[in-house]
Design a protein around this motif. Structure first.
Motif, PDB file in Angstrom:
ATOM      1  N   GLY B 139      25.722 -31.664 -19.342  1.00 49.90           N
ATOM      2  CA  GLY B 139      25.625 -30.299 -18.791  1.00 49.90           C
ATOM      3  C   GLY B 139      26.824 -29.995 -17.649  1.00 49.90           C
ATOM      4  O   GLY B 139      26.869 -28.807 -17.431  1.00 49.90           O
ATOM      5  N   PHE B 140      27.608 -30.851 -17.569  1.00 50.26           N
ATOM      6  CA  PHE B 140      28.445 -30.687 -16.260  1.00 50.26           C
ATOM      7  C   PHE B 140      29.941 -30.882 -16.899  1.00 50.26           C
ATOM      8  O   PHE B 140      30.853 -30.931 -16.444  1.00 50.26           O
ATOM      9  N   GLU B 141      29.875 -31.011 -18.508  1.00 53.87           N
ATOM     10  CA  GLU B 141      31.183 -31.129 -19.232  1.00 53.87           C
ATOM     11  C   GLU B 141      32.259 -30.157 -18.721  1.00 53.87           C
ATOM     12  O   GLU B 141      33.526 -30.723 -18.709  1.00 53.87           O
ATOM     13  N   GLU B 142      31.977 -28.879 -18.419  1.00 51.83           N
ATOM     14  CA  GLU B 142      33.172 -28.148 -18.220  1.00 51.83           C
ATOM     15  C   GLU B 142      33.644 -28.108 -16.475  1.00 51.83           C
ATOM     16  O   GLU B 142      34.701 -27.312 -16.410  1.00 51.83           O
ATOM     17  N   TYR B 143      32.971 -28.688 -15.885  1.00 53.50           N
ATOM     18  CA  TYR B 143      33.336 -28.694 -14.420  1.00 53.50           C
ATOM     19  C   TYR B 143      34.568 -29.450 -14.305  1.00 53.50           C
ATOM     20  O   TYR B 143      34.798 -30.642 -14.895  1.00 53.50           O
ATOM     21  N   TYR B 144      35.303 -29.178 -13.127  1.00 54.29           N
ATOM     22  CA  TYR B 144      36.489 -29.954 -12.611  1.00 54.29           C
ATOM     23  C   TYR B 144      35.917 -31.028 -11.675  1.00 54.29           C
ATOM     24  O   TYR B 144      34.849 -30.576 -10.833  1.00 54.29           O
ATOM     25  N   PRO B 145      36.402 -32.213 -11.310  1.00 51.51           N
ATOM     26  CA  PRO B 145      35.894 -33.128 -10.443  1.00 51.51           C
ATOM     27  C   PRO B 145      35.834 -32.572  -9.011  1.00 51.51           C
ATOM     28  O   PRO B 145      34.884 -32.970  -8.412  1.00 51.51           O
ATOM     29  N   ALA B 146      36.820 -31.514  -8.656  1.00 47.44           N
ATOM     30  CA  ALA B 146      36.519 -30.969  -7.323  1.00 47.44           C
ATOM     31  C   ALA B 146      35.133 -30.177  -7.230  1.00 47.44           C
ATOM     32  O   ALA B 146      34.817 -29.661  -6.066  1.00 47.44           O
ATOM     33  N   GLN B 147      34.729 -29.720  -8.216  1.00 48.56           N
ATOM     34  CA  GLN B 147      33.406 -28.670  -8.083  1.00 48.56           C
ATOM     35  C   GLN B 147      32.126 -29.453  -8.291  1.00 48.56           C
ATOM     36  O   GLN B 147      30.934 -28.776  -8.200  1.00 48.56           O
ATOM     37  N   ILE B 148      32.152 -30.863  -8.326  1.00 50.42           N
ATOM     38  CA  ILE B 148      30.917 -31.513  -8.231  1.00 50.42           C
ATOM     39  C   ILE B 148      30.892 -32.478  -6.833  1.00 50.42           C
ATOM     40  O   ILE B 148      31.966 -32.798  -6.452  1.00 50.42           O
ATOM     41  N   SER B 149      29.851 -32.933  -6.679  1.00 48.75           N
ATOM     42  CA  SER B 149      29.569 -33.802  -5.473  1.00 48.75           C
ATOM     43  C   SER B 149      29.898 -35.454  -5.706  1.00 48.75           C
ATOM     44  O   SER B 149      30.453 -35.718  -6.914  1.00 48.75           O
ATOM     45  N   GLY B 150      30.007 -36.087  -4.611  1.00 52.06           N
ATOM     46  CA  GLY B 150      30.755 -37.285  -4.929  1.00 52.06           C
ATOM     47  C   GLY B 150      30.021 -38.282  -5.723  1.00 52.06           C
ATOM     48  O   GLY B 150      30.468 -39.113  -6.361  1.00 52.06           O
ATOM     49  N   GLY B 151      28.650 -38.051  -5.545  1.00 50.77           N
ATOM     50  CA  GLY B 151      27.571 -38.965  -6.409  1.00 50.77           C
ATOM     51  C   GLY B 151      27.982 -38.649  -7.646  1.00 50.77           C
ATOM     52  O   GLY B 151      27.787 -39.457  -8.634  1.00 50.77           O
ATOM     53  N   MET B 152      28.006 -37.402  -8.032  1.00 52.20           N
ATOM     54  CA  MET B 152      28.283 -36.901  -9.431  1.00 52.20           C
ATOM     55  C   MET B 152      29.632 -37.487 -10.178  1.00 52.20           C
ATOM     56  O   MET B 152      29.673 -37.927 -11.168  1.00 52.20           O
ATOM     57  N   ARG B 153      30.665 -37.576  -9.206  1.00 47.84           N
ATOM     58  CA  ARG B 153      31.766 -37.952  -9.522  1.00 47.84           C
ATOM     59  C   ARG B 153      31.790 -39.436 -10.004  1.00 47.84           C
ATOM     60  O   ARG B 153      32.202 -40.000 -10.765  1.00 47.84           O
ATOM     61  N   LYS B 154      30.992 -40.024  -9.127  1.00 53.20           N
ATOM     62  CA  LYS B 154      30.825 -41.620  -9.201  1.00 53.20           C
ATOM     63  C   LYS B 154      30.140 -41.923 -10.794  1.00 53.20           C
ATOM     64  O   LYS B 154      30.497 -42.769 -11.497  1.00 53.20           O
ATOM     65  N   ARG B 155      29.179 -40.749 -10.934  1.00 50.69           N
ATOM     66  CA  ARG B 155      28.366 -41.179 -12.348  1.00 50.69           C
ATOM     67  C   ARG B 155      29.376 -40.732 -13.504  1.00 50.69           C
ATOM     68  O   ARG B 155      29.314 -41.415 -14.550  1.00 50.69           O
ATOM     69  N   VAL B 156      30.149 -39.765 -13.416  1.00 49.41           N
ATOM     70  CA  VAL B 156      31.288 -39.515 -14.299  1.00 49.41           C
ATOM     71  C   VAL B 156      32.319 -40.459 -14.381  1.00 49.41           C
ATOM     72  O   VAL B 156      32.484 -40.980 -15.616  1.00 49.41           O
ATOM     73  N   GLY B 157      32.761 -41.298 -13.164  1.00 49.47           N
ATOM     74  CA  GLY B 157      33.635 -42.143 -13.365  1.00 49.47           C
ATOM     75  C   GLY B 157      32.856 -43.325 -13.958  1.00 49.47           C
ATOM     76  O   GLY B 157      33.671 -44.174 -14.766  1.00 49.47           O
ATOM     77  N   LEU B 158      31.670 -43.539 -13.895  1.00 44.88           N
ATOM     78  CA  LEU B 158      30.996 -44.586 -14.700  1.00 44.88           C
ATOM     79  C   LEU B 158      31.201 -44.337 -16.078  1.00 44.88           C
ATOM     80  O   LEU B 158      31.098 -45.276 -17.271  1.00 44.88           O
ATOM     81  N   ALA B 159      30.668 -42.984 -16.584  1.00 41.12           N
ATOM     82  CA  ALA B 159      30.841 -42.586 -17.920  1.00 41.12           C
ATOM     83  C   ALA B 159      32.040 -42.911 -18.550  1.00 41.12           C
ATOM     84  O   ALA B 159      32.346 -43.345 -19.683  1.00 41.12           O
ATOM     85  N   ARG B 160      32.978 -42.691 -17.569  1.00 43.57           N
ATOM     86  CA  ARG B 160      34.606 -43.060 -18.086  1.00 43.57           C
ATOM     87  C   ARG B 160      34.758 -44.289 -18.302  1.00 43.57           C
ATOM     88  O   ARG B 160      35.284 -44.843 -19.324  1.00 43.57           O
ATOM     89  N   ALA B 161      34.317 -45.276 -17.347  1.00 42.64           N
ATOM     90  CA  ALA B 161      34.421 -46.744 -17.372  1.00 42.64           C
ATOM     91  C   ALA B 161      33.711 -47.386 -18.634  1.00 42.64           C
ATOM     92  O   ALA B 161      34.199 -48.344 -19.105  1.00 42.64           O
ATOM     93  N   ILE B 162      32.818 -46.640 -19.347  1.00 40.05           N
ATOM     94  CA  ILE B 162      32.007 -47.325 -20.264  1.00 40.05           C
ATOM     95  C   ILE B 162      32.258 -46.441 -21.734  1.00 40.05           C
ATOM     96  O   ILE B 162      31.795 -46.695 -22.766  1.00 40.05           O
ATOM     97  N   ALA B 163      33.200 -45.717 -21.561  1.00 35.82           N
ATOM     98  CA  ALA B 163      33.647 -44.818 -22.800  1.00 35.82           C
ATOM     99  C   ALA B 163      33.974 -45.812 -24.233  1.00 35.82           C
ATOM    100  O   ALA B 163      33.527 -45.404 -24.965  1.00 35.82           O
ATOM    101  N   LEU B 164      34.651 -46.774 -23.677  1.00 32.18           N
ATOM    102  CA  LEU B 164      35.159 -47.625 -25.056  1.00 32.18           C
ATOM    103  C   LEU B 164      34.168 -48.575 -25.280  1.00 32.18           C
ATOM    104  O   LEU B 164      34.654 -49.694 -25.839  1.00 32.18           O
ATOM    105  N   ASP B 165      33.031 -48.454 -24.576  1.00 27.62           N
ATOM    106  CA  ASP B 165      31.919 -49.562 -24.790  1.00 27.62           C
ATOM    107  C   ASP B 165      32.583 -51.051 -24.339  1.00 27.62           C
ATOM    108  O   ASP B 165      32.842 -52.043 -25.185  1.00 27.62           O
ATOM    109  N   PRO B 166      32.853 -50.977 -23.017  1.00 22.44           N
ATOM    110  CA  PRO B 166      33.651 -52.308 -22.576  1.00 22.44           C
ATOM    111  C   PRO B 166      32.659 -53.588 -22.617  1.00 22.44           C
ATOM    112  O   PRO B 166      31.326 -53.371 -22.674  1.00 22.44           O
ATOM    113  N   ASP B 167      33.292 -54.721 -22.543  1.00 23.67           N
ATOM    114  CA  ASP B 167      32.454 -55.945 -22.123  1.00 23.67           C
ATOM    115  C   ASP B 167      31.940 -56.321 -20.772  1.00 23.67           C
ATOM    116  O   ASP B 167      31.306 -56.626 -20.460  1.00 23.67           O
TER     117      ASP B 167
END
Lengths: 262, 270
Positions: B139-167
């Protein structure tokens, strides 16, 4: 004292080497890497073209327009004494196309887009975004520097052509209104003496200036250190160094064109 | 991949690694092994060199000496292309998320997919939605990083980190700057990713609350050297005074911040 001078020289040489290596990197990503199927994202180039080119139209138009106006008035002041006011037209056109429009446009774009590039990349550097790209196996030069480089390389000459037109328009306004030159005659005199080589020497300059602005902006941005202050320093340095190099390159290119009778 | 004496698979291995910056030694002869599928926590005080150690592990910086191997490949000797190939098999969550400001949440998460896969746009969009649901950020797909809180940014960062299904996922201070609840949620996320997706996690933190919640094994690092490596229980019950001081956060102990003659109180004339 000797140590101090030595340190400055070594520092400068090191920076020049680093800037050249960035240039080679950029050229590699533009010309060699696409054959290895590593192309730069097209939408990112268009995005930069809009920011660097389209959004600079307004300021370039006005700077060149007023340069044309001032140039017409200043030359008229001299030419009136010799009764050759009509030649204001050709003088304005030639000096704008060969010299003033490429240089002023480059300075305006260096101040506007060059500084923005340095500030944006600098902020990305200090907030670990560049590092993040590296860990995602995305080359920051391909991803960030190349689109800006290509956008500037194509947009600055376009802006220079715009500058040429708006400068001539400025001269036309002064010539036809306060100097009372017939508008047809003004345009005829403008194009009678303006040769194609005047245009392309000016455009050649603007291609070189584009490389300078992109290279310095990206270099300063990607080498930013030390938080907000570092970003400020990188932005200032990018503008100062670009200005100096633009004037220096202009001097060298003008000399080359002059001595090769171009 | 090599194995240790207990037959555990070693996924990351550091041998006698040293690193200096401008003549200052930050990492001093560190040797460590991280096992496949575990959550390995590197803890230590600020400035102890733990973030540098993480950057040595993921190849952002190269060591002056020693060997860093990931899945048996010495990453210090790899070419840029070779290193990039290894990098595709791991993700990293940065201390301040390091999301690209100019891209929306969706674009940030899809970036590694667009860059390294030939997947169709629609499939990428589905994967992004899946990854964002995994971290509770649908539900936050359309937001820019500056529009969400620090905790949310971290979670998006985590989603990005696991995007390629890393080991492997590297976490640099995943809970710093977050309130206790969001910190707890982040800890749970790390734990879940580890157990559900069998990801090896390397976490750098000095947050003692999260250390014992998430760690399978812990390494305590002080002044660029590894003091002790062990399981959570071994570290908790360790007699090492450095570790005890660190765990309890007591100002008195072998970890010195202020020497007597340069103390704060003395500076104030107290």
């Amino acid at each position: 004292m000797v140590t101090f001078i030595g340190r400055i020289i070594i520092g400068t040489v090191r920076e020049v080497i680093n800037i050249c290596s960035l240039l080679f990197d950029v050229l590699y990503w533009i010309f060699v890497a696409p054959f290895k199927r590593k192309v730069c994202r097209r939408e990112s180039i268009f995005h930069q073209m809009i920011f660097i080119g389209l959004r600079s139209v307004f300021i370039v138009f006005f700077v060149s327009l007023f340069t044309g106006v001032v140039l017409a008035m200043q030359t008229a002041y001299q030419l009136e004494k010799m009764g050759a006011v009509l030649y204001v037209a050709s003088l304005v056109a030639i000096s704008l196309c060969r010299e003033l429009s490429p240089v002023f446009t480059a300075l305006v774009v260096a101040g506007r887009a060059g500084s923005a590039i340095a500030a944006e990349l600098g902020t990305m550097k200090v907030s670990e975004q560049i590092e993040a790209l590296e860990t995602m196996a995305i080359n920051p030069i391909r991803f960030l520097a190349v689109p800006r480089f290509i956008a500037l390389f194509f947009m600055l000459p376009c802006l220079t052509v715009l500058g040429n037109f708006s400068g001539i328009l400025g001269g036309f306004i002064v010539g036809t209104s306060s100097l009372h030159i017939n508008s047809d005659l003004y345009m005829q005199t403008t194009f009678k003496y303006l040769e194609l080589k005047d245009i392309y020497t000016g455009l050649t300059k603007s291609f070189v200036f584009a490389i300078i602005i992109a290279l310095i902006g990206c270099y300063e941005g990607l080498n930013t250190r030390g938080g907000a202050e570092g970003v400020g320093r990188a932005t200032t340095r990018s503008v100062v160094i670009s200005f100096i190099l633009i004037i220096l390159a202009d001097c060298v290119l003008t000399a080359i064109f002059y001595f090769s009778k171009m | 991949m090599s194995h240790n004496e207990h037959g555990k698979e070693i996924i990351i291995s550091l041998k006698n690694v040293g690193k200096s910056f401008e003549g200052r030694r930050i990492i001093n002869d560190v040797s460590l092994d991280v096992y496949c599928g575990e959550t390995f926590v590197i803890m230590g005080c600020s400035g102890s060199g733990k973030s540098t150690l993480l950057r040595l592990m993921n190849g952002i910086i190269k060591p002056d000496k020693g060997v860093v191997s990931i899945k048996g490949k010495d990453i210090t000797r790899l070419s840029v292309e070779g290193l990039d190939e290894v990098r595709k098999s791991f993700g990293m969550l940065f201390q301040y998320s390091a999301l690209l400001d100019s891209l929306r949440v969706e674009e940030n998460v899809s970036l590694p997919l667009k860059e390294h896969t030939k997947l169709d746009e629609n499939i990428i969009r589905i994967i992004v939605k899946m990854k964002l649901s995994l971290v509770g950020m649908r539900g936050f797909e359309e937001y820019y990083p500056a529009q969400i809180s620090g905790g949310m940014r971290k979670r998006v960062g985590l989603a990005r980190a696991i995007a390629l299904d890393p080991d492997i996922v590297f976490y640099d201070e995943p809970t710093s700057g977050l309130d206790p609840v969001v910190g707890g949620v982040t800890d749970k996320l790390i734990r879940d990713l580890s157990t559900k997706l069998l990801i090896t996690s390397v976490v750098v933190t000095h947050n003692m609350q999260s250390v014992f919640k998430i760690a399978d094994r812990i390494a305590m690092i002080h002044k660029g050297e590894v003091i002790e490596v062990g399981t959570s229980d071994q570290i908790r019950n360790s007699q090492n005074p450095y570790i005890q001081q660190f765990i309890h956060g007591s100002p008195a102990g072998p970890i010195d911040f202020f020497t007597e003659d340069a103390g704060v109180t003395e500076g104030l004339g107290l």
